[in-house]
Design a protein around this motif. Structure first.
Motif, PDB file in Angstrom:
ATOM      1  N   ASN A 101       0.841  -1.202   0.000  1.00  0.00           N
ATOM      2  CA  ASN A 101       0.000   0.000   0.000  1.00  0.00           C
ATOM      3  C   ASN A 101       0.876   1.252   0.000  1.00  0.00           C
ATOM      4  O   ASN A 101       0.677   2.192   0.795  1.00  0.00           O
ATOM      5  CB  ASN A 101      -0.937   0.002   1.221  1.00  0.00           C
ATOM      6  N   ALA A 102       1.865   1.279  -0.913  1.00  0.00           N
ATOM      7  CA  ALA A 102       2.805   2.394  -0.954  1.00  0.00           C
ATOM      8  C   ALA A 102       2.940   2.960  -2.361  1.00  0.00           C
ATOM      9  O   ALA A 102       3.971   3.517  -2.720  1.00  0.00           O
ATOM     10  CB  ALA A 102       4.174   1.935  -0.445  1.00  0.00           C
ATOM     11  N   LEU A 103       1.900   2.806  -3.152  1.00  0.00           N
ATOM     12  CA  LEU A 103       1.973   3.297  -4.538  1.00  0.00           C
ATOM     13  C   LEU A 103       2.174   4.811  -4.582  1.00  0.00           C
ATOM     14  O   LEU A 103       2.743   5.354  -5.529  1.00  0.00           O
ATOM     15  CB  LEU A 103       0.696   2.919  -5.317  1.00  0.00           C
ATOM     16  N   ASP A 104       1.751   5.478  -3.527  1.00  0.00           N
ATOM     17  CA  ASP A 104       1.896   6.937  -3.484  1.00  0.00           C
ATOM     18  C   ASP A 104       3.365   7.354  -3.378  1.00  0.00           C
ATOM     19  O   ASP A 104       3.702   8.517  -3.599  1.00  0.00           O
ATOM     20  CB  ASP A 104       1.108   7.495  -2.299  1.00  0.00           C
ATOM     21  N   ARG A 105       4.230   6.414  -3.061  1.00  0.00           N
ATOM     22  CA  ARG A 105       5.649   6.733  -2.965  1.00  0.00           C
ATOM     23  C   ARG A 105       6.335   6.677  -4.334  1.00  0.00           C
ATOM     24  O   ARG A 105       7.517   6.954  -4.459  1.00  0.00           O
ATOM     25  CB  ARG A 105       6.357   5.745  -2.025  1.00  0.00           C
ATOM     26  N   LEU A 106       5.566   6.265  -5.351  1.00  0.00           N
ATOM     27  CA  LEU A 106       6.153   6.117  -6.684  1.00  0.00           C
ATOM     28  C   LEU A 106       5.900   7.360  -7.533  1.00  0.00           C
ATOM     29  O   LEU A 106       4.884   8.023  -7.381  1.00  0.00           O
ATOM     30  CB  LEU A 106       5.534   4.916  -7.413  1.00  0.00           C
ATOM     31  N   ASP A 107       6.820   7.603  -8.459  1.00  0.00           N
ATOM     32  CA  ASP A 107       6.627   8.653  -9.459  1.00  0.00           C
ATOM     33  C   ASP A 107       5.900   7.983 -10.620  1.00  0.00           C
ATOM     34  O   ASP A 107       6.516   7.479 -11.568  1.00  0.00           O
ATOM     35  CB  ASP A 107       7.991   9.189  -9.911  1.00  0.00           C
TER      36      ASP A 107
END
Lengths: 317, 465
Positions: A101-107
């Protein structure tokens, strides 16, 4: 599903131990043999832990940092720190971040740019700038973009057309047009067509028939005629059958017994067949297979994305 | 202590590279437990003998890698990744960087010897080869670290130890594509590559990557001559490797290519007509099935042959005109009686010259059609006298199910689905389907699957295209 009382149990704790130990084993011969694909190794490990409801036992931040350290300026991910960007590892990286649940950390934009830049005019995908084409890469691209919600970035019609060009008369798919039907390639093509909304172009009975023939007397599955049974085909064959809604065409009880026999009851992990050395790849896919067989205590796995059903739900796929 | 290990790593690294300087023709690689077993100094970590063989000890591998791997990554960053755009001529490098190129090349060599799936090392070599060519074209002096020939030789070496590696073949195709782009013909490479594919397939049978490459190079040269040559080589291979599905699949590749070549040329090509080749293939595979019962691969190949015979008869005018009879010809199926004329086949076998598998006698006297297929499979299902009877029976049953489904699909999709003839054929095959259950024996597949398939009315197994 009947429970054969002769079956060995699933050694969940041993498998968890086996996966956690992988972090530490950085000096051995076997480490160097596969260091170039460690990002995928992390995906298999995390995926396995997730299936066993043990994601909390992993160091989430450490894993996220590691994955991000494999990122390239062009948006792609390499197989390990320093390794060149490639679709295979870009997908694995995105899958790991999805599970955590860390897709927000991706560009996301840069990843989308990298992936879409690899599509050719005929709809095929190359794995990286050097040009090799393979239907596996079609799956990597399509699956990756679907997870990120950006399928629109590629020509989906052409992508599906190319995959269909790789279909053989037996209903199966190979790595390129005319190549031998192979359960691994079949999974990637069926899953890709599913994501692209073109499953209706597949003759499910014909392909289901071919897939069922992969089951051997021992209960295990192989990937092509006259090859040995291998636990990883519990994933490739089963997921394809699940997508085609013909999972019940396989004898799941026999398969379940087979997978359980492939466990290493000393050090944990699952091997390709009984008695062989275990590794994280076969551990993950063996657990996936058991999940399809309805083994109690394991999460449900989605056959198209190879992610647990709750992750899929969270992503809205 | 860490520095000691790095020093040892460097020593081993230099030693291994020196082997290649001394003997650029090293052609075989292996991993060994101990160098002293082979008469070398154990602390060297490897053994290189006068017959161009190189053995690397398992114990030295982690030590070398701990030295070589970070060095490779550091140099890769410095020479390739940190330049945007990438360096494309040697002269763009300052002297200091130019001096590092040999070392960089050496690191790629060691990494790949140990792990030939280390794709970044291959990519580095692709870059080096590109810069080398660009520089020479630009009138500069090359570094002469690598060229097409040395790369192919290096790939051949890697395959002796890593026959399963996929990246080796990927790199090989990149090299060959580039070579082709420079105006060279892949035809001259064809035989060499086929030899490599064969050699690798012997070391590691049913090698998907090797056979895939063999198909690739055949498609590249795309000539009837090479197709027939390859098919000739496959005769021996298939006889000796009856369980090798890859080998039989390669026949499929060749046959499809021959068909495409023939229809793309308007006049009759010199040499074999593909229809005749097809017929011979049927009897080639039939001989194998009868003489060596219980192998799945020949049965799988038979499906291919049947499929395309029926498919092209239905959808290709040229093919249909060449056919002597209607392959869909089918009169009846009788349960329990053995109509397979074994005596004819036995008569033929007695005359069979095992050194000449392609014989015209049988092919001319027997016509292929569905009637014969059904009788043949019935014989195989019921023949308890055959060796490996149970397996043979199972494969024959699966073939029969597949054939019926396929025929029904084709009849449904053909140009005159409502003609009386087609309707009659469909009825006959439906009747055939209904008797399947009693005939299918020894199936390990789910009975449920067979039941479901046999009860469907929308006959799937539809022809492709």
């Amino acid at each position: 599903m009947t429970n054969n009382t002769n079956d060995v149990p699933l050694y969940v704790d041993l498998h968890k131990k086996h996966i956690r130990a992988l972090e530490k084993n950085k000096e051995s011969f076997s480490y160097w043999a596969i260091e170039h694909l460690r990002v995928s190794g992390v995906y298999w490990g995390i995926g396995a832990m997730d299936l066993m409801n043990a994601l909390g036992e992993m160091d989430r931040e450490e894993i996220i940092s590691y994955i991000l350290s494999c990122k390239h300026p062009n948006g792609g991910f390499g197989g390990n720190v320093g390794h060149d960007a490639h679709l295979l590892y870009t997908l694995s990286a995105v899958q790991v971040m999805a599970i955590l649940n860390a897709l927000d950390r991706l560009d996301i934009d840069s990843i989308v740019k990298f992936v879409s830049s690899l599509q050719n005019e005929d709809g095929s995908f190359q794995g990286d700038e050097w040009g090799e084409i393979d239907t596996r890469f079609s799956y990597c691209a399509v699956c990756c973009l679907a997870i990120l919600g950006r399928k629109d970035a590629i020509d989906t019609q052409k992508a599906a057309e190319y995959v269909l060009k790789c279909r053989n008369f037996d209903g199966g798919f190979g790595c390129t047009p005319g190549a031998e039907s192979h359960a691994g390639q079949i999974f990637t093509c069926v899953a890709a067509l599913s994501i692209l909304g073109q499953l209706d172009k597949i003759d499910a009975d014909l392909l289901g028939f071919w897939l069922c023939e992969r089951q051997l007397d021992c209960g295990g599955l192989n990937g092509r005629p006259e090859k040995l049974e291998d636990v990883c085909y519990s994933w490739w064959v089963l997921s394809a059958l699940a997508i085609l809604k013909r999972l019940h065409w396989i004898n799941l009880d026999k398969l379940k017994s087979f997978i359980l026999q492939c466990q290493d009851d000393d050090n944990g992990g699952i091997a390709d067949r009984p008695g062989d050395v275990a590794d994280v790849f076969h551990t993950f896919f063996g657990l996936c297979g058991l999940s399809f067989c309805g083994y109690p205590g394991l999460k449900a796995i989605d056959p198209t994305y190879a992610l647990c059903a709750d992750t899929i739900q969270r992503l809205g796929l | 202590r860490k520095r000691k290990k790095m020093e040892e790593g460097k020593r081993l690294f230099d030693g291994l590279n020196a082997c290649f300087d001394k003997d650029p023709l090293i052609d075989e690689l292996g991993f060994i437990l101990s160098a002293s077993d082979f008469g070398a100094d154990e602390k060297d970590g490897f053994i290189a003998n006068s017959e161009h063989k190189l053995g690397i000890t398992y114990w030295c591998i982690p030590i070398i890698q701990k030295f070589c791997h970070p060095l490779f990554m550091m140099l890769k960053h410095r020479l390739i990744d940190s330049h945007s755009p990438r360096i494309s001529l040697w002269s763009q490098f300052n002297q200091q960087d130019q001096n590092l190129l040999i070392l960089f090349f050496q690191t790629t060599r060691i990494l790949l010897l140990i792990n030939s799936d280390c794709y970044s090392a291959f990519n580095a070599r692709k870059w080096m080869l590109t810069v080398e060519e660009n520089s020479k074209e630009n009138g500069e002096e090359g570094k002469n670290l690598l060229n097409f020939d040395t790369e192919l030789r290096f790939l051949n070496l890697l395959l002796t130890k890593h026959p399963k590696s996929g990246e080796v073949w990927v790199h090989r195709r990149w090299i060959l594509n580039r070579w082709k782009l420079r105006g060279n013909s892949l035809d001259s490479i064809w035989r060499q590559d086929v030899e490599i594919c064969t050699r690798v397939s012997v070391i590691y049978p049913k090698n998907y990557h090797a056979w895939n490459h063999r198909a690739w190079i055949l498609k590249q040269v795309n000539s009837q001559k090479r197709c027939l040559e390859d098919l000739g080589m496959m005769n021996d291979w298939c006889r000796r490797n009856l369980s090798d599905h890859c080998g039989f699949h390669h026949r499929k590749t060749i046959l499809l290519q021959l068909f495409n070549l023939q229809i793309s040329m308007s006049e009759q090509v010199e040499g074999e007509d593909v229809g005749e080749i097809w017929k011979r293939e049927f009897f080639f595979v039939e001989k194998l099935i009868i003489l060596y019962p219980g192998h799945e691969s020949p049965w799988s190949y038979r499906r291919f042959l049947s499929y395309y015979s029926l498919h092209w008869y239905t959808f290709n005018d040229q093919w249909r005109r060449k056919c002597k009879g209607d392959p869909f010809r089918f009169s009846s199926v009788t349960k329990g009686e053995d109509h397979w004329k074994e005596e004819n086949f036995v008569k033929f076998l007695v005359k069979l010259d095992l050194n000449n598998w392609i014989s015209n006698e049988f092919t001319e006297s027997v016509e292929w059609n569905l009637n014969r297929e059904m009788e043949f499979t019935l014989h195989c299902i019921l023949d308890e006298g055959a060796e490996k009877y149970e397996k043979q029976s199972k494969f024959a049953s699966m073939y029969r199910i597949w054939l019926i489904q396929t025929v029904l699909g084709m009849l449904k999709k053909n140009t005159e689905p409502d003609s009386a003839e087609t309707k009659e054929k469909i009825l006959l095959f439906e009747e055939c389907r209904n008797t399947i259950e009693s005939l299918t024996k020894n199936l390990s597949v789910s009975q449920q699957m067979v039941d479901e398939l046999m009860r469907k009315n929308d006959y799937s197994f539809l022809p492709i295209e």
